[in-house]
Design an enzyme around this catalytic site. Structure first.
Site, mmCIF file in Angstrom:
data_model
loop_
_atom_site.group_PDB
_atom_site.id
_atom_site.type_symbol
_atom_site.label_atom_id
_atom_site.label_comp_id
_atom_site.label_asym_id
_atom_site.label_seq_id
_atom_site.Cartn_x
_atom_site.Cartn_y
_atom_site.Cartn_z
ATOM 1 N N ARG A 1 49.744 -30.953 3.865
ATOM 2 C CA ARG A 1 48.627 -30.204 3.297
ATOM 3 C C ARG A 1 47.859 -29.618 4.467
ATOM 4 N NH1 ARG A 1 45.648 -32.359 6.513
ATOM 5 N NH2 ARG A 1 43.934 -31.292 5.479
ATOM 6 N N GLY A 2 46.890 -28.764 4.089
ATOM 7 C CA GLY A 2 46.171 -28.024 5.127
ATOM 8 C C GLY A 2 46.716 -26.610 5.135
ATOM 9 N N ALA A 3 45.871 -25.617 4.864
ATOM 10 C CA ALA A 3 46.366 -24.252 4.647
ATOM 11 C C ALA A 3 47.366 -23.778 5.712
ATOM 12 C CB ALA A 3 45.182 -23.296 4.534
ATOM 13 N N ARG B 1 51.279 -23.824 -3.897
ATOM 14 C CA ARG B 1 49.833 -24.117 -3.976
ATOM 15 C C ARG B 1 49.101 -22.777 -3.936
ATOM 16 N NH1 ARG B 1 47.195 -28.648 -0.360
ATOM 17 N NH2 ARG B 1 45.626 -28.633 -2.030
ATOM 18 N N GLN C 1 40.936 -36.969 2.898
ATOM 19 C CA GLN C 1 41.478 -36.372 4.117
ATOM 20 C C GLN C 1 40.616 -36.750 5.331
ATOM 21 O OE1 GLN C 1 41.049 -34.696 1.235
ATOM 22 N NE2 GLN C 1 42.536 -33.047 0.961
ATOM 23 N N ASP D 1 40.600 -22.338 3.697
ATOM 24 C CA ASP D 1 41.880 -22.107 3.037
ATOM 25 C C ASP D 1 42.098 -20.644 2.710
ATOM 26 O OD1 ASP D 1 41.004 -25.050 2.364
ATOM 27 O OD2 ASP D 1 43.199 -24.950 2.223
ATOM 28 N N ASN E 1 37.265 -23.557 0.709
ATOM 29 C CA ASN E 1 37.665 -24.722 1.477
ATOM 30 C C ASN E 1 37.609 -25.934 0.558
ATOM 31 O OD1 ASN E 1 38.511 -25.636 4.183
ATOM 32 N ND2 ASN E 1 36.650 -26.869 4.105
ATOM 33 N N LYS E 2 37.938 -27.102 1.096
ATOM 34 C CA LYS E 2 37.978 -28.316 0.292
ATOM 35 C C LYS E 2 36.725 -28.494 -0.566
ATOM 36 C CE LYS E 2 40.625 -30.238 -0.105
ATOM 37 N NZ LYS E 2 41.553 -29.972 -1.214
HETATM 38 C C1 LIG Z 1 43.044 -26.095 8.847
HETATM 39 S S1 LIG Z 1 42.116 -25.861 7.442
HETATM 40 C C2 LIG Z 1 42.860 -26.959 6.294
HETATM 41 C C3 LIG Z 1 42.121 -26.994 4.973
HETATM 42 O O1 LIG Z 1 43.050 -27.403 3.944
HETATM 43 C C4 LIG Z 1 42.512 -28.563 3.327
HETATM 44 O O2 LIG Z 1 42.834 -28.634 1.978
HETATM 45 P P1 LIG Z 1 44.074 -29.574 1.508
HETATM 46 O O3 LIG Z 1 43.950 -30.875 2.259
HETATM 47 O O4 LIG Z 1 43.877 -29.701 0.008
HETATM 48 O O5 LIG Z 1 45.311 -28.796 1.854
HETATM 49 C C5 LIG Z 1 41.039 -28.426 3.528
HETATM 50 O O6 LIG Z 1 40.479 -27.476 2.659
HETATM 51 C C6 LIG Z 1 41.001 -27.991 4.974
HETATM 52 O O7 LIG Z 1 39.804 -27.479 5.391
#
Ligand SMILES: CSC[C@H]1O[C@H](OP(=O)(O)O)[C@H](O)[C@@H]1O
Length: 349
Positions: free
Chosen positions: A49-51, A92, A199, A240, A250-251
Site C-alpha cells: 500500500r502507499g500510492a 485501488r 499504518q 494519494d 490522503n489517508k
Molecule cells: C507516500 S504517500 C502514501 C499514502 O498512501 C497511504 O494510503 P494507504 O496506506 O491506504 O495506501 C496514505 O494515504 C499515505 O499518505
C-alpha cells in the site's frame, strides 16, 4: 534481497517479491508473485500500500503479465495487454500513481508498433525498473527540498505511512524526515497511529525505529491536544492524489490534522512526487474515495471490537482543501500558493 530492508517491492529474477505489510512490524513475510493476479490481490488486500508503492506494484504486475500472457503474435499480445492494464488500474481507485504508472508502461507498447513479443517483454520490464529508480530519486529530491521547511530541533507530526514502505524506497513525508534527521539529530517525530489499518503505529513507527530517528507514537485523538499545547512545530503528510488546485486526497483523518494545524497556526505540508498530481482534476471534489470493508473498523486481527451486526463506515481517504495546505513538497521544489499556477509550472519542469 534489496539493498534496503524497507523496500516494499523488488525483483528476484522474474519474480516480484512483495513484503506483506499486513504482518509488519512483528513478522516479515515476503510474497513471491509470478502472475499479475497475485500482485493485483496484494494491492487490493493492502499487502502492499502507499500510492507510489501501489503504482510500482501495478507496473510490476504488467511486467509479469507481459511474461505470462499467451500470445502467438504481437496483435494478440497488445489486445490482451490492454485488458490487463484496465484490470490493474481498477485495483485501488484513489491514488493517482497507479493509473499514472499503468499509462507509463502502456506507452512503451504504443511507442513501439513494430516490436515483437520478446522485444515488448524486454521494453516493458526495462520501463518498470526505470519507474522504480525514478521514484527513489524523486523521494530523495523531495527530502532535499523538504528539509528546508523543518526548523532546527523541530517536533514533526506525521500521519499514516508515507515512508519507504509506501514508495519504491526512502519515502515522501518520511523522506523529508530522513533528510532533516541526517542534518539535525535533535528533531523529534510524533507519528499518529492512523486507525483503522494502523499504518502509523505499525509501519511508520517501524521505519523510524529502524532508522534510529527519535519518535513517539500517539493516538490520532491526541494530535489536537499536542498542537494546542504547542508541542508540534510542523506537520508533514503524504498524498494519494493531488488535484490541479492543490486539493489533496490522503489517508482518512488527514483533513482533521489539517484543520487542527490551521487552528493552531502550525505549518501543514504535503510531500509527494509529481506522479501523484492529477492535472485533469480541477479540484478535489471529484477524487474517487475508496470505501473499504467495514470489518477493518469493527474487527482487528480477526477479532471483533464492535458488537456483532454493528454497521461501520470505512472511507480510506479524505480530501484536504488547498486553503489548509502551507506547501506541497515535490521533487522539483516546494510549491506554494497559488497552487494552480505553481503546480502547472512544476509539471512543466
Ligand atoms: C507516500 S504517500 C502514501 C499514502 O498512501 C497511504 O494510503 P494507504 O496506506 O491506504 O495506501 C496514505 O494515504 C499515505 O499518505
Amino acid at each position: 534481497m534489496p539493498e534496503s530492508s524497507l523496500r516494499p517491492i523488488y525483483w528476484e529474477d522474474d519474480v516480484v517479491a512483495i513484503i506483506d505489510q499486513r504482518l509488519l512490524p512483528h513478522k516479515r513475510v515476503v510474497l513471491r508473485c509470478t502472475e499479475p493476479q497475485q500482485v493485483i490481490r496484494a494491492i487490493k488486500t493492502m499487502a502492499i500500500r502507499g500510492a507510489p508503492a501501489v503504482g510500482i506494484a501495478g507496473a510490476a504486475a504488467l511486467a509479469l503479465g507481459a511474461l505470462t500472457l499467451k500470445a502467438a503474435d504481437p496483435q494478440t499480445f497488445r489486445r490482451k495487454f490492454v485488458r490487463l492494464c484496465r484490470q490493474v488500474k481498477e485495483a485501488r481507485p484513489t491514488g493517482n500513481n497507479l493509473s499514472w504508472a499503468v499509462e507509463k508502461v502502456y506507452s512503451v507498447v504504443v511507442e513501439n508498433p513494430e516490436a515483437d513479443v520478446f522485444q515488448l517483454r524486454r521494453l516493458i520490464r526495462e520501463k518498470v525498473e526505470a519507474l522504480m529508480a525514478e521514484d527513489v530519486a524523486a523521494n530523495r529530491a523531495i527530502g532535499a527540498w523538504g528539509r528546508k521547511i523543518v526548523p532546527s530541533g523541530a517536533r514533526i507530526l506525521t500521519y499514516c505511512n508515507a515512508g519507504a514502505l509506501a514508495t519504491a524506497d526512502y519515502g515522501t513525508a518520511l523522506g523529508v524526515v530522513r533528510a532533516a534527521f541526517a542534518e539535525d539529530s535533535s528533531i523529534h517525530v510524533y507519528t499518529c497511529e492512523t486507525r483503522p489499518f494502523l499504518q502509523g503505529s505499525r509501519l511508520t513507527a517501524y521505519e523510524l525505529m529502524v532508522e534510529g530517528i527519535p519518535s513517539t507514537l500517539i493516538t490520532d485523538n491526541a494530535a489536537g491536544s499536542l498542537m494546542h499545547q504547542k508541542r508540534i512545530d510542523v506537520v508533514v503528510v503524504g498524498a494519494d492524489r493531488i488535484a490541479a488546485n492543490g486539493d489533496t486526497a490522503n489517508k482518512i483523518g488527514t483533513y482533521t490534522m489539517a484543520v487542527l494545524a490551521k487552528a493552531n497556526d502550525i505549518p501543514f505540508y504535503v510531500a509527494a512526487p509529481r506522479s501523484t498530481i492529477d492535472p485533469a482534476l480541477a479540484d478535489g471534489s471529484s477524487i474517487p474515495i475508496e470505501e473499504r470493508d467495514p470489518r477493518e473498523v469493527t474487527h482487528w486481527n480477526g477479532r471483533a471490537v464492535a458488537p456483532k451486526g454493528m454497521a461501520a463506515l470505512n472511507p480510506a481517504f479524505d480530501v484536504t482543501p488547498n486553503r489548509l495546505i502551507t506547501g506541497i513538497i515535490t521533487e522539483v521544489g516546494v510549491l506554494r500558493r497559488p497552487f494552480k499556477r505553481t503546480i502547472k509550472k512544476a509539471l512543466e519542469a
